[in-house]
Motif scaffolding. Structure first.
Motif, PDB file in Angstrom:
ATOM      1  N   UNK A  29       0.809  -1.218   0.000  1.00 53.73           N
ATOM      2  CA  UNK A  29       0.000   0.000   0.000  1.00 53.73           C
ATOM      3  C   UNK A  29       0.838   1.261   0.000  1.00 53.73           C
ATOM      4  N   UNK A  30       1.999   1.211   0.643  1.00 52.03           N
ATOM      5  CA  UNK A  30       2.883   2.377   0.664  1.00 52.03           C
ATOM      6  C   UNK A  30       3.389   2.724  -0.729  1.00 52.03           C
ATOM      7  N   UNK A  31       3.427   1.754  -1.617  1.00 49.69           N
ATOM      8  CA  UNK A  31       3.908   1.976  -2.981  1.00 49.69           C
ATOM      9  C   UNK A  31       2.775   2.203  -3.970  1.00 49.69           C
ATOM     10  N   UNK A  32       1.546   2.276  -3.485  1.00 51.20           N
ATOM     11  CA  UNK A  32       0.393   2.404  -4.369  1.00 51.20           C
ATOM     12  C   UNK A  32       0.394   3.740  -5.103  1.00 51.20           C
ATOM     13  N   UNK A  33      -0.243   3.762  -6.268  1.00 45.72           N
ATOM     14  CA  UNK A  33      -0.428   5.018  -7.002  1.00 45.72           C
ATOM     15  C   UNK A  33      -1.591   5.824  -6.444  1.00 45.72           C
ATOM     16  N   UNK A  34      -2.407   5.219  -5.590  1.00 48.84           N
ATOM     17  CA  UNK A  34      -3.578   5.882  -5.012  1.00 48.84           C
ATOM     18  C   UNK A  34      -3.168   6.580  -3.713  1.00 48.84           C
ATOM     19  N   UNK A  35      -3.274   7.928  -3.629  1.00 50.46           N
ATOM     20  CA  UNK A  35      -2.844   8.627  -2.408  1.00 50.46           C
ATOM     21  C   UNK A  35      -3.618   8.208  -1.168  1.00 50.46           C
ATOM     22  N   UNK A  36      -4.892   7.900  -1.309  1.00 52.29           N
ATOM     23  CA  UNK A  36      -5.679   7.461  -0.150  1.00 52.29           C
ATOM     24  C   UNK A  36      -5.170   6.118   0.368  1.00 52.29           C
ATOM     25  N   UNK A  37      -4.831   5.221  -0.566  1.00 52.94           N
ATOM     26  CA  UNK A  37      -4.307   3.913  -0.158  1.00 52.94           C
ATOM     27  C   UNK A  37      -2.944   4.067   0.516  1.00 52.94           C
ATOM     28  N   UNK A  38      -2.121   4.997   0.016  1.00 52.38           N
ATOM     29  CA  UNK A  38      -0.809   5.222   0.643  1.00 52.38           C
ATOM     30  C   UNK A  38      -0.982   5.741   2.066  1.00 52.38           C
ATOM     31  N   UNK A  39      -1.875   6.691   2.237  1.00 55.33           N
ATOM     32  CA  UNK A  39      -2.073   7.253   3.580  1.00 55.33           C
ATOM     33  C   UNK A  39      -2.643   6.216   4.534  1.00 55.33           C
ATOM     34  N   UNK A  40      -3.574   5.404   4.038  1.00 53.94           N
ATOM     35  CA  UNK A  40      -4.150   4.344   4.873  1.00 53.94           C
ATOM     36  C   UNK A  40      -3.083   3.344   5.287  1.00 53.94           C
ATOM     37  N   UNK A  41      -2.190   3.004   4.350  1.00 52.31           N
ATOM     38  CA  UNK A  41      -1.122   2.053   4.662  1.00 52.31           C
ATOM     39  C   UNK A  41      -0.154   2.630   5.688  1.00 52.31           C
ATOM     40  N   UNK A  42       0.213   3.896   5.520  1.00 54.25           N
ATOM     41  CA  UNK A  42       1.129   4.518   6.483  1.00 54.25           C
ATOM     42  C   UNK A  42       0.482   4.607   7.862  1.00 54.25           C
ATOM     43  N   UNK A  43      -0.803   4.910   7.883  1.00 52.82           N
ATOM     44  CA  UNK A  43      -1.523   4.944   9.157  1.00 52.82           C
ATOM     45  C   UNK A  43      -1.513   3.568   9.814  1.00 52.82           C
ATOM     46  N   UNK A  44      -1.668   2.518   8.993  1.00 50.35           N
ATOM     47  CA  UNK A  44      -1.621   1.161   9.535  1.00 50.35           C
ATOM     48  C   UNK A  44      -0.258   0.805  10.090  1.00 50.35           C
TER      49      UNK A  44
END
Length: 697
Positions: A29-44
């Protein structure tokens, strides 16, 4: 990228919420092109893999993959990953943190050490990031290098070189902050860093950079600050206000999608807080400067006073918030500063007025210089008298709460109006004690509201504030309503409701004589299998003593609670026995036994009670003196005792407290809503104890 990730046995590892088999998805998720998915992954990652700064085996397994992500320029938002790695690897373990392998904390300490070693081993990856095209990466890289790289001399050279070419002001400040970090971590380099920072404070450099350099000097070498640091800083702030506002970028930055995460909420709150502000980064620089100035309270007051007079509302809102931090931690002469905070209440910028009201609500009596401004704000904004919440009962708005806590009678009519609402504010009763006799007209409404409450599972939430208010007002006419609650409390939180009712009856004293049969019956019911605690038995006995004054009726119950295993029961019994005074001397042997128990608060309560029932402080005072020195939070009840009873050797202790500039309950990184009130109470008690001046009845 992610080579070998499937070969890791993630399921055998753990994180804060159990097996770590979900970690690969977070990394992807941290490498995703979707900014929402990146933020969710970092939050996780922060929420589970690095929960509250902890390092698990799964955290260690993540480090190589996180370093790969940082090194790949195609990955977006790498600045957040750099910050995550800095946090994972940046925990210092000094000699005091070295644990025995048999210690239960050994595994955690070993994980921290392994994390620091692993991230440091790969820290060369950060060297290439100081000139990265991503501004967020350049913001995070300097501190990562200063914290994690094993060649601080190389890092310092790199930072100094970057400062001369970096176009972004905040990144330049990050380079200066990183240099300060190096000076703190590597004392052999401190003279070089201090010399460089001192040079940056001179005129050829911009005001922002000079302010950043002063902030880091205050942090790592406060002795190197110029003597005129306050007028110097205020001059820099004026320069910054005079600088032209930067033109907006040609193309608007695309909005980031909202995510239901803590990181997302924090990001959005930061964006909301900084919108419309010029140079919002000055807040961080000034916080660092204030932290470095420490106990130089007069200098800090002068600096904040100047900020509060600024035409820039952004500087003023920062000053309001920093004033709160100063007042929570240090004692001082704050009348002028508080008055200036009060002036912000009328500002048309709502964020500033709200921040000032919140700050004043924490000050209690110290907010008196702002009372007129508070009264004006309350009169001008009746719609804000009460704050509504999505869940739970309403509460008083900050301006009303602050005005009441100053003891200003102008709050009384407003509080009366709030009692006419369908649901009373949950903190109303707790504000009444500060108003004294002026709040007496509210007693009939409190009594009526209490009598109207349904005796259901919401009783504790709704009755607590009403019972507290009636106790503060000594409104003995409300005994029938209090007894109705005591008799009819449901099983849900029954004991908590009973304790609130007993507190009120105790405050009413002999005027509550009609409650005696109920209290005697309640004492008879409390025992094995009743579901009611020894603490409640002791509180019931204490109420009965306050009303009836019959020591023979209550001593058996109190002595039984003293000898029981329940800590709460012991402490409640000791408190009640202290109120008996000489009439409780029969319990002196049992109280003496409690002076040796392990639980410190029990020892304090027992020592105070023993002193009050025997009048002899020879055994009690050494226990209290030890607690005073080791457990600052015990000082208020001990000082209260010293107001009533003299102890040889107490005077130096009291004078030392009055001479201390730091609040006794100030802690780094946290605070309580009543910390200032409690510390000011301690100071007042110390003064009374020295003069043996009894407080008014």
């Amino acid at each position: 990228m992610f080579g070998g990730i499937d070969e890791v046995d993630w399921a055998s590892m753990g994180h804060a919420y159990g097996p770590a088999d979900d970690v690969p998805d977070l990394l992807y998720g941290l490498a995703s092109a979707d900014p929402a998915e990146r933020e969710t992954a970092l939050d996780g990652m922060y929420g589970a893999v690095h929960h509250q700064g902890d390092v698990y085996d799964s955290t260690l397994a993540c480090i190589p993959f996180l370093l790969e992500l940082v090194a790949d320029p195609s990955v977006q938002d790498r600045g957040g990953i750099v910050e995550l790695l800095t946090s994972i690897g940046g925990i210092d373990l000094d000699g005091d943190d070295e644990l025995d392998p048999d210690d239960e904390e050994f595994e955690y300490a070993a994980n921290y050490a392994m994390a620091a070693s692993a991230v440091t081993a790969g820290a060369d990856v950060f060297l290439a990031l100081v000139d990265d095209g991503d501004r967020g990466v350049r913001l995070a890289a300097p501190l990562a290098l200063a914290t994690l790289h094993d060649d601080p001399e190389l890092v310092l050279v790199l930072l100094r070189e970057r400062l001369g070419t970096e176009p972004d002001a905040e990144v330049r400040f990050a380079c200066v902050e990183a240099a300060g970090r190096i000076a703190l971590r590597h004392r052999q380099l401190a003279p070089e860093v201090v010399g460089w920072l001192s040079g940056l404070t001179r005129v050829p450099y911009g005001a922002g950079l000079r302010l950043a350099a002063l902030a880091q000097l205050a942090r790592c070498a406060p002795g190197a600050l110029p003597a005129d640091v306050v007028p110097g800083v205020t001059g820099l702030l004026r320069e910054l206000r005079a600088e032209p506002v930067a033109a907006p970028v040609a193309e608007p930055v695309p909005e980031r999608p909202s995510t239901p995460t803590l990181l997302g909420r924090l990001r959005e709150a930061h964006e909301e807080d900084t919108v419309g502000r010029g140079a919002p980064w000055t807040a961080d620089l000034l916080r660092t400067l204030h932290s470095g100035l420490g106990d130089r309270v007069d200098d800090r007051i002068a600096l904040l006073a100047d900020q509060l007079c600024s035409p820039d509302w952004g500087q003023r809102i920062d000053a309001v918030r920093m004033s709160s931090g100063l007042l929570r931690t240090w004692r001082g002469a704050y009348e002028e500063l508080v008055g200036l905070v009060g002036e912000q209440l009328a500002d048309p910028e709502k964020r500033l007025g709200d921040a000032a009201a919140d700050a004043l609500a924490e000050l209690f009596g110290l907010a008196a210089p702002a009372a007129d401004a508070l009264a004006d704000r309350v009169a001008a904004e009746p719609g804000a008298w009460v704050r509504q919440w999505n869940d739970g009962p309403p509460s008083l708005g900050s301006p009303v709460l602050a005005l009441a806590r100053t003891g200003d009678r102008r709050a009384v009519p407003v509080l009366a109006r709030t009692l006419e609402l369908p649901e009373a504010p949950r903190d109303l009763g707790y504000a009444l004690g500060h108003l004294g006799p002026a709040a007496a007209p509210l007693a009939p409404a409190l009594r009526r509201r209490l009598g109207e409450l349904d005796l259901d599972e919401r009783l504790y939430d709704l009755a607590g504030t009403l019972l507290y208010g009636l106790a503060e007002l000594r409104a003995a006419d409300a005994v029938p309503e209090v007894l109705r609650v005591l008799r009819g409390a449901p099983e849900y939180r029954k004991e908590w409701v009973a304790e609130s009712a007993l507190r009120a009856l105790t405050a009413f004293g002999p005027a509550a004589h009609e409650a005696v049969p109920d209290l005697r019956a309640l004492m008879r019911r409390i025992g094995v299998g009743s579901g009611l605690s020894a603490s409640l038995a002791a509180r019931t006995a204490g109420a009965l003593w306050a009303i009836e004054g019959d020591a023979e009726a209550v001593l058996p119950v109190l002595c039984a609670a003293l000898s029981g295993a329940d800590i709460g029961g012991r402490r409640s019994a000791a408190t009640a026995l202290g109120a008996l005074g000489p009439a409780g001397e029969e319990a002196a042997p049992a109280l003496g036994e409690l002076l040796r128990v392990a639980e410190p608060w029990t020892r304090v309560d027992a020592a105070i009670a023993l002193w009050r029932v025997t009048g002899d402080g020879v055994r009690a005072w050494p226990v209290l003196l030890s607690a005073w020195e080791r457990l600052p939070y015990t000082r208020v009840p001990i000082a209260q005792c010293l107001v009533e009873l003299a102890a040889e050797g107490a005077e130096p202790v009291l004078r030392a407290e009055l001479g201390s500039v730091r609040r006794h309950n100030a802690i780094d990184g946290g605070y309580g809503s009543h910390d200032i009130f409690t510390d000011e109470k301690l100071l007042a008690l110390c003064r009374r104890a020295l003069t043996r001046e009894r407080p008014p009845a």
